[in-house]
Design an enzyme around this catalytic site. Sequence first.
Site, PDB file in Angstrom:
ATOM      1  N   GLU A   7       0.808  -1.212   0.000  1.00 46.78           N
ATOM      2  CA  GLU A   7       0.000   0.000   0.000  1.00 46.78           C
ATOM      3  C   GLU A   7       0.845   1.267   0.000  1.00 46.78           C
ATOM      4  O   GLU A   7       0.528   2.225  -0.690  1.00 46.78           O
ATOM      5  CB  GLU A   7      -0.910   0.021   1.236  1.00 46.78           C
ATOM      6  CG  GLU A   7      -2.056  -0.958   1.199  1.00 46.78           C
ATOM      7  CD  GLU A   7      -1.602  -2.381   1.427  1.00 46.78           C
ATOM      8  OE1 GLU A   7      -0.525  -2.555   2.016  1.00 46.78           O
ATOM      9  OE2 GLU A   7      -2.317  -3.300   1.017  1.00 46.78           O
ATOM     10  N   HIS A  34     -11.780  -5.743   8.421  1.00 46.50           N
ATOM     11  CA  HIS A  34     -12.511  -5.528   7.174  1.00 46.50           C
ATOM     12  C   HIS A  34     -13.708  -4.633   7.421  1.00 46.50           C
ATOM     13  O   HIS A  34     -14.667  -4.650   6.678  1.00 46.50           O
ATOM     14  CB  HIS A  34     -12.982  -6.870   6.585  1.00 46.50           C
ATOM     15  CG  HIS A  34     -11.859  -7.765   6.182  1.00 46.50           C
ATOM     16  ND1 HIS A  34     -11.165  -8.532   7.066  1.00 46.50           N
ATOM     17  CD2 HIS A  34     -11.291  -8.004   4.971  1.00 46.50           C
ATOM     18  CE1 HIS A  34     -10.229  -9.213   6.433  1.00 46.50           C
ATOM     19  NE2 HIS A  34     -10.275  -8.902   5.161  1.00 46.50           N
TER      20      HIS A  34
END
Lengths: 369, 392
Positions: free
Chosen positions: A94, A164
Site C-alpha cells: 500500500e 474488514h
Amino acid sequence: MASLLGRFCRKMVVPGSAHGGARLVSTTTSCESETVKSLNLYSAINQALHIALETDPRSYVFGEDVGFGGVFRCTTGLAERFGKNRVFNTPLCEQGIVGFGIGLAAMGNRAVVEIQFADYIYPAFDQIVNEAAKFRYRSGNQFNCGGLTIRAPYGAVGHGGHYHSQSPEAFFCHVPGIKVVIPRSPREAKGLLLSSIRDPNPVVFFEPKWLYRQAVEEVPEHDYMIPLSEAEVIREGNDITLVGWGAQLTVMEQACLDAEKEGISCELIDLKTLLPWDKETVEASVKKTGRLLISHEAPVTGGFGAEISATILERCFLKLEAPVSRVCGLDTPFPLVFEPFYMPTKNKASFFCSSVSSPSKTHTFSCRH
Amino acid sequence: MALSRLSSRSTTLLHPLATTSLLRRRHISTDTTPLTVETSLPFTSHLISPPSRSVSTSSQELLSFFHDMALMRRMEIAADSLYKAKLIRGFCHLYDGQEAVAIGMEAAITKKDAIITSYRDHCTFLGRGGGLYEAFSELMGRKTGCSNGKGGSMHFYKKDASFYGGHGIVGAQAPLGCGLAFAQKYLKDEAVTFTLYGDGAANQGQLFEALNIAALWDLPAVLVCENNHYGMGTAEWRSAKSPAYFKRGDYVPGLKVDGMDALAVKQACKFAKEHALKNGPIILEMDTYRYHGHSMSDPGSTYRTRDEISGVRQVRDPIDRVRKLIISHDIATEKELKDMEKEVRKEVDEAVAQAKESPIPEPSELFTNIYVKGFGSESFGADRKELRATLP
C-alpha cells in the site's frame, strides 16, 4: 440490525448552486430528460471510472487485483476497455502504491488508486499525510499531486471483524491539504467520484462497502458531477438536526421515521465531503431546530463527530436547546461477534431523538454537563 | 496422538516408488528406530551450503506425520462445511495442501521456539499443540475458543507454546517476528523465531526493514516464505520481479525447500535453527500449494485451472507422499492408514459437535482487554451520558 435494502428517494442536486444557507432541495420522482438505469453502488462507481478514463486519456486506475474487476467488482471491464497500460494490478504494498500514485499525479496525470480495504490504508498513511497533503504547500505551488484520488471501501459489513470493517475517516480529516469524500448512495457515488477525480486536490474517497450490492438507485447514464464541500439536506424537519455520511444515513433515516411516529420532525443532512466540510448548511439547520445529533460508525472518542460538535457549539451556542449528541461506535477495536452491540443502530439514535419530546431528559442532559 | 497398531509381516508388497525416494526395506518397524529417507528434491541455496538430502526419521515420526496431517486436513474441510452452513462467519482462510510446512517445522523445533504467522493459521495452531475444540470454538466465535472467541479465524494464539498468532494485516508479522527473535537473543535461551509470511507479503516494505534489522543485529530469526504461488488471486510472476523469494534477502542466506515434503521441511527447519542460533537470520522458501481459494469467498478457480489444482493433488499431495512412504517402508498397511483417517474424522466431528454447543462470550467481553485490567477506562451508552461504566 434492520435489513437495509433501500430504495433511496431521488434528489436532484442543482449543480453550481451557491454555497451557504440551508439548501431547499427539490425532489422529483421521475425525470424525462435523461436516461437513467437502476444500478447498485459498485456498478455506479464502475460507470464513473469508465467515464473518467474515457474523458481523460492521462488517467490511470491501479491497485491490488483491479485488473480482473477488483474484489468488489468496481473496476470490471476497465482493463479490457482501456488496456493494461492504464488499468493494472500492483503488488501487495500500500505504501508503494500510494507513493507511486503521488509521483504519477505530480507529473500531471490522474491517478485513481485503489486500496483494497480501508483497514489496509495505514502503511500508506505516511505517504498521504506527509507527501500528498503537503506537496503543493511545500513547493510553493510549483508542484502538486491534485490528480491523485485514493478509493477505499470502508465500514461495517456484518461479519467483517477487526480488519474488514474499519472507518478511518477521522484520521484523514485531521490533515489539511487533502479532501475526504464519502457518498451515501449509487447516484451520489458516481457524481462525487467524478468530482473527486477531477478535483485539483488529492482526494481520499471512502466507499461504504455494505452498500455495494445493497443500495440500488436510479443513476443517470451521462457524465455528471456533484460538487464537493456541499452538504445536502435530504430530509427536512424542525425539531432536531441529524448529521451523518455514508451507510450510516440509512440507519439514521430509519430513526427519523421512528421519531416521526412520536411526532418529532427530524432534519437529516448528508455531509458528503468531510474535509473541507460544509459548515454553513449544518449551522443554518441547527439554528432552525436547536438540536444536533451526529452519528458515525467510527469510535466516538476522537471521531469526526467531535469536530462537528465543537464547530457547531462555537457557531450556534445560544440557539442550542440541548447539548450536541453523538451516537457512534464504541471505544473498542471493531469487534467480531459483538458487532451488533458496537454499531450505532437506529434504536440508539431514536433514543436520543425521543429526548426532544421529553423535556425531563433534556434537562438531565444539560445538568450533567 | 494415537498411533495405529504396527503389525509385523513377512510377506509384503514393496514398491520402491520412483517419485519419492531411495528406500530401505524394513520388515518390522519398531517405534523409534532411525530411518533415513531422501527428500524428493534437492535443496536450492543462496549464500550457504544446503543441508543433506538424507533425512533421519523414524516409523513413529512418519506415522505421527500422517496422523497429524490427516487431522489438519480434516479440520480444514470441516471448517469449509461450517462456513457454508454460516456457523463460521467473517473470514476463513484454509490451509489444506500446505500441512507439510506446519508439520515438518514442528518436528524440527521445540515449544520454546516461537512461531508467528499470517491469517492462515488454523493448522499452525494445531501443530503447536492446540486442540480441535479450541480451534472450532474460536472459529465459531465461542467463549471456549483459544482467543476467548474475540479473535476469530485470523487470530489464533497459544502462549504456552510460543505461538504468537494469527495476523490479519499482510506482512505485519515480519517485523514483529524479528522483535521476538531479538528478545530471545537477549534471554539467551537457545530459541529461535520462525516468522511465516506468504508470497504476497514478500512485496511489503516492512519485510525488508525487518530483514535488514535482523541481519544487522544477528537475530535468531528464520523467515519462512510459504510460497503457494498465488497472492490471493495474483500469480507470483505477476507481482514479483524476482519470484525467487529465498534470494530476496540479498545478504541474508536462503534455502528453497519442497514444501509438500514434510521431511524436507523438517530438515530445512532443523538446519535453519542451527544457523540462526550461530549466524543470524536465514530465509526459507517453502514451495507449497493451497487447494482452496484464498479464503472461503474465493472459489480458487478463476485465476488457476482446475487441472492445475488436481494435478498438484495427484502428484504432490503431502499426505499421500507420507502414506506411500509408510506403506512402502512397511510401517503400516493401507487399511490401517484408512482406519486412522476414519478415527481422525470421528475426532473432528466430535470436536465440531462439542464446539457447536459451547456458549458465546458474555456481552461484557466487548469491553474487556482493550487496556490492561484495572486501567479503569470508561465507556458510555449511545448518547455518552446516560450510561457510564468503568470497564475491567
